[in-house]
Design an enzyme around this catalytic site. Structure first.
Site, PDB file in Angstrom:
ATOM      1  N   HIS A 208      49.831  45.325  57.456  1.00 15.49           N
ATOM      2  CA  HIS A 208      50.105  45.655  56.102  1.00 15.49           C
ATOM      3  C   HIS A 208      49.129  46.933  55.403  1.00 15.49           C
ATOM      4  O   HIS A 208      49.382  47.959  55.160  1.00 15.49           O
ATOM      5  CB  HIS A 208      50.086  44.528  55.049  1.00 15.49           C
ATOM      6  CG  HIS A 208      50.506  45.199  54.001  1.00 15.49           C
ATOM      7  ND1 HIS A 208      51.720  44.865  53.098  1.00 15.49           N
ATOM      8  CD2 HIS A 208      49.762  45.319  52.814  1.00 15.49           C
ATOM      9  CE1 HIS A 208      51.599  45.325  51.766  1.00 15.49           C
ATOM     10  NE2 HIS A 208      50.392  45.681  51.536  1.00 15.49           N
ATOM     11  N   GLU A 209      47.845  46.545  55.585  1.00 18.43           N
ATOM     12  CA  GLU A 209      46.759  47.414  54.994  1.00 18.43           C
ATOM     13  C   GLU A 209      46.963  48.680  55.792  1.00 18.43           C
ATOM     14  O   GLU A 209      46.514  49.749  55.152  1.00 18.43           O
ATOM     15  CB  GLU A 209      45.542  47.022  54.871  1.00 18.43           C
ATOM     16  CG  GLU A 209      45.403  45.411  53.852  1.00 18.43           C
ATOM     17  CD  GLU A 209      45.997  45.942  52.598  1.00 18.43           C
ATOM     18  OE1 GLU A 209      46.162  47.118  52.152  1.00 18.43           O
ATOM     19  OE2 GLU A 209      46.609  44.884  52.098  1.00 18.43           O
TER      20      GLU A 209
ATOM     21  N   HIS B 204      49.390  51.351  54.694  1.00 18.69           N
ATOM     22  CA  HIS B 204      48.894  52.164  53.577  1.00 18.69           C
ATOM     23  C   HIS B 204      48.171  53.183  53.942  1.00 18.69           C
ATOM     24  O   HIS B 204      48.303  54.303  53.680  1.00 18.69           O
ATOM     25  CB  HIS B 204      48.029  51.406  52.591  1.00 18.69           C
ATOM     26  CG  HIS B 204      48.746  50.245  51.478  1.00 18.69           C
ATOM     27  ND1 HIS B 204      49.767  50.681  50.758  1.00 18.69           N
ATOM     28  CD2 HIS B 204      48.726  49.030  51.521  1.00 18.69           C
ATOM     29  CE1 HIS B 204      50.245  49.651  50.075  1.00 18.69           C
ATOM     30  NE2 HIS B 204      49.624  48.413  50.398  1.00 18.69           N
TER      31      HIS B 204
ATOM     32  N   HIS C 110      50.037  56.039  55.483  1.00 20.55           N
ATOM     33  CA  HIS C 110      50.629  56.703  54.319  1.00 20.55           C
ATOM     34  C   HIS C 110      49.587  57.749  53.741  1.00 20.55           C
ATOM     35  O   HIS C 110      50.113  58.954  53.570  1.00 20.55           O
ATOM     36  CB  HIS C 110      51.125  55.785  53.341  1.00 20.55           C
ATOM     37  CG  HIS C 110      51.864  56.321  52.273  1.00 20.55           C
ATOM     38  ND1 HIS C 110      52.394  55.722  50.946  1.00 20.55           N
ATOM     39  CD2 HIS C 110      52.857  57.512  52.087  1.00 20.55           C
ATOM     40  CE1 HIS C 110      53.191  56.624  50.457  1.00 20.55           C
ATOM     41  NE2 HIS C 110      53.288  57.528  50.979  1.00 20.55           N
TER      42      HIS C 110
HETATM   43 ZN   LIG Z   1      49.813  46.759  49.711  1.00 21.51          ZN
END
Ligand SMILES: [Zn+2]
Length: 713
Positions: free
Chosen positions: A501-502, A505, A508
């Site tokens: 998940h991290e 980010h 991105h």
């Molecule tokens: Zn998040």
């Protein structure tokens, strides 16, 4: 709950605008000199902060000086005698405030991940000053006039698409902040802002105290039956620390449901713990938050009326992907019936277990997790201790998280041990394109420390911008248990998902390809920002990726297929409960923020009950994840009219992942397309349009319903 700090300075300032107005003057303010490590851009690779040189005492003077310089730069822009144009106004704004951004990003990192009393003191003192700093910029009418004239002329200025978007973004940020108001109304708005900030800080402090005071004291060991020996020891320690020797203390977590409810076999203790959580801030004492939240909701309604909106949600959602409260309502409305129906079925299943055991009672919210855990064990026979040896942290990172990114996007990673770090467990990697071109730096800080905030998050130390000539320097922070010296770090599958998940980010941020810092990388709306991160989680269970990292740390053997299947099946278990409590909280948030100035709320509890009833979510066994009186996200943390964003982003990521499944899954070509159309775009286009271009249609909720087990495939 995963969290993320937003990136651009403007966004940072907006994010802190609801902080308290506690006045705390520092009397040992060091002056800012050229020897301050923030005075100049770092000379290290990628302008990486030189942590070996930065001292705690450097922050306050650098932030103060940063605000002063920024304000002067903004003043020069607003007082410029030349006719406003894109370069002398918008681009000049983008170039301003670099000292403040440079120091604030690192301050933000350290106060979250490695804080101490000195930094906390600076943090409290600086927050209201930063809020006023924001007002000084966004309510500057001369500056707004320039921004407005460029905005009005934007079609005729032969601007490229990104510049045009930036001009629109600035105009909107000013408008949202109240720049179009008359001077008299601006004064009213500032007053309302001030009162709201004060109440918001009061709420935060009341809740902190109420949560602390809400701890449950347990007098006998029998009442703790079911809790592990470690948990019981910790509870005895906590009691001792409060001079309650020989007793046990169970402290409250932020959510309605409490982790120990899953294990406590003593039903009376379960009820006591649940009620302590549910009523924590409703004891008619000084920590009772009911009057504060009624007033905050009222102030927000008044603010939105002043700004020309029917309600606060309408004002707040303007720059979000959903855009209107009606769109949020329609979205949540698609989830509620299926979720409520499923959870009612699950309740029957749990009641059957109770009846089988001759319990002789009706399922209550404090029973849910306890019986759900029994069903989970019986159904899936999954023991965490069988799983963890296959998830050794470094192996998950390099052969899982990095490996998936390599397969999808062709990027490679090389560890850098020559760069200074802020804590010795932090590791640094440099990222490269397939052709060897450098991308940026990735810092990871995975282990729990008592000076680190809870949860996990990502942010930039240096943001990407072609205008400023900067490449991204990004960090991930998590809270995994640190192993004893010399032992491998074996993590849970939930932790594995958090790493993916991290890093989603982070991707991105790394693939950002923008001219302007304010709309670069992860500087997107709250209901879009969790899309790339939640999307990246999907790859953790991709067979090719999973096989590559789920390897027993001792035997070096791959995880047996039967265990893999158990993990997959268990991951959708009890999803209806999790979804329904989220939905109830999201609905409460929207109800509080769609009241008008005409509504007068006398009783917070009655308002809450009516709101849940109206939403079809008055399910006594499934209370909201946060009750109004302890819903910190919406009263203290900037998520007002924004709690739905987690679910909205989930709709996007599940739908995008189904595109991959329809087009051959994990391939470099598909990865490149996702990178080109989503990950590299920042906030340069309307986010709904970006998604639709990638997916071929507007967001479809069906994949989310399937993944949450609400409908069949
Ligand atoms: Zn998040």
């Amino acid at each position: 709950m995963k969290q993320l700090y937003f990136c651009s300075l403007a966004a940072l300032l907006f994010a802190i605008s609801s902080c308290g107005n506690k006045e705390k003057q520092s009397n040992d303010l060091n002056s800012f000199t050229s020897s301050n490590p923030f005075a100049e851009v770092s000379k290290l690779a990628y302008q990486a902060p030189d942590f070996d040189k930065i001292k705690d005492s450097d922050f306050e003077p650098a932030i103060e000086e940063g605000m002063k310089v920024h304000l002067k730069e903004v003043q020069q822009i607003s007082e410029n005698k030349e006719k406003p144009d894109f370069q002398n106004t918008i681009e000049a704004m983008e170039k301003s405030g670099q000292l403040l951004t440079r120091v604030y990003r690192i301050f933000n990192l350290l106060t979250g991940a490695n804080t101490n009393p000195k930094l906390q003191k600076v943090q409290e003192g600086i927050a209201p000053k930063l809020a006023a700093h924001q007002d000084a910029i966004y309510l500057n009418s001369e500056l707004f006039k320039r921004v407005e004239s460029i905005y009005n002329e934007r079609q005729n200025l032969s601007l490229d698409a990104e510049s045009k978007r930036l001009a629109e973004w600035y105009y909107q940020q000013f408008e949202i902040a109240g720049a179009k108001l008359s001077d008299a109304d601006k004064i009213k708005l500032k007053k309302l802002n001030e009162e709201e900030a004060g109440l918001s800080a009061k709420f935060t402090n009341q809740l902190l105290a109420a949560t602390k005071a809400g701890s449950v004291t347990v007098n006998t060991k029998e009442e703790l039956a079911g809790l592990s020996a470690e948990t019981q020891d910790a509870a005895a320690q906590d009691a001792k620390a409060k001079k309650l020797d020989g007793k046990w203390l169970i402290s409250l977590q932020n959510t309605t449901q409490q982790p120990d409810l899953q294990s406590l076999s003593n039903r009376a203790t379960r009820q006591k713990l649940f009620e302590a959580s549910w009523n924590r801030a409703e004891k008619s004492d000084s920590n009772d938050t009911r009057s504060a939240i009624i007033r905050i909701a009222k102030i927000r309604a008044n603010k939105s009326a002043l700004l020309g909106f029917k309600n606060y949600a309408g004002w707040k959602l303007q720059d979000q992907m959903a855009k209107t409260p009606e769109a949020v309502s329609t979205f949540l409305g698609k989830l509620v019936p299926a979720s409520a129906a499923k959870v009612k079925g699950d309740a029957k299943e749990l009641q059957a277990v109770i009846d089988q055991q001759n319990g002789g009672f009706n399922l209550q919210p404090w029973d849910w997790d306890y019986y759900a855990e029994q069903v989970r064990k019986a159904k899936f026979n999954l023991d965490e201790n069988d799983v963890k040896p296959y998830f050794e942290l470094n192996n998950v990172l390099q052969n899982g998280v990095f490996y998936a990114a390599n397969l999808l996007y062709g990027i490679t990673f090389k560890e850098r041990t020559d760069l200074p770090v802020y804590q010795k467990d932090v590791r640094v990697f440099e990222l490269f394109e397939k052709n060897g071109q450098s991308i940026g730096l990735f810092y990871c800080d995975y282990f729990k420390r008592d000076n680190k905030s809870g949860g996990a998050w990502m942010d930039n130390m240096v943001g990407q911008s072609k205008l400023l000539g900067t490449k991204p320097v990004i960090y991930n922070v998590c809270n995994f248990t640190k192993p004893a010296a010399g032992q491998p770090a074996l993590i849970s599958f939930d932790d594995v998902s958090t790493m993916f998940h991290e890093f989603g980010h982070a991707l991105h941020g790394f693939f950002a390809n923008q001219q302007y810092p304010s709309i670069s990388g992860t500087s997107v709306s709250r209901d879009f920002v969790e899309f790339p991160s939640q999307f990246n989680e999907h790859w953790s269970l991709d067979p090719k990726v999973f096989k590559n990292y789920a390897i027993h740390y001792k035997t070096k053997k791959s995880m047996p297929q039967a265990l893999v299947e158990k993990i997959k099946k268990a991951s959708v278990f009890n999803q209806a409960y999790a979804l329904t409590e989220l939905l109830a909280a999201a609905k409460l948030d929207m109800s509080w923020h769609t009241i008008t100035t005409k509504d007068s709320i006398k009783n917070a509890d009655q308002f809450e009950t009516a709101a849940l009833h109206q939403a079809g979510l008055d399910l006594p066994q499934v209370p909201p994840r946060y009750r109004s009186t302890y819903f910190l996200h919406i009263w203290g943390n900037g998520y007002a009219a924004g709690y739905y964003a987690y679910l909205w982003s989930e709709m996007l990521d599940d739908d995008a992942y189904s595109w991959f499944n329809e087009h051959g899954g994990l391939t470099a070509a598909n990865g490149q397309r996702f990178r080109d159309m989503i990950l590299s775009k920042g906030n340069t286009e309307d986010l709904g349009t970006l998604f639709t271009k990638f997916r071929g249609h507007s967001p479809n909720i069906k994949p989310l319903l399937i993944n949450r087990g609400l409908i069949g495939k």
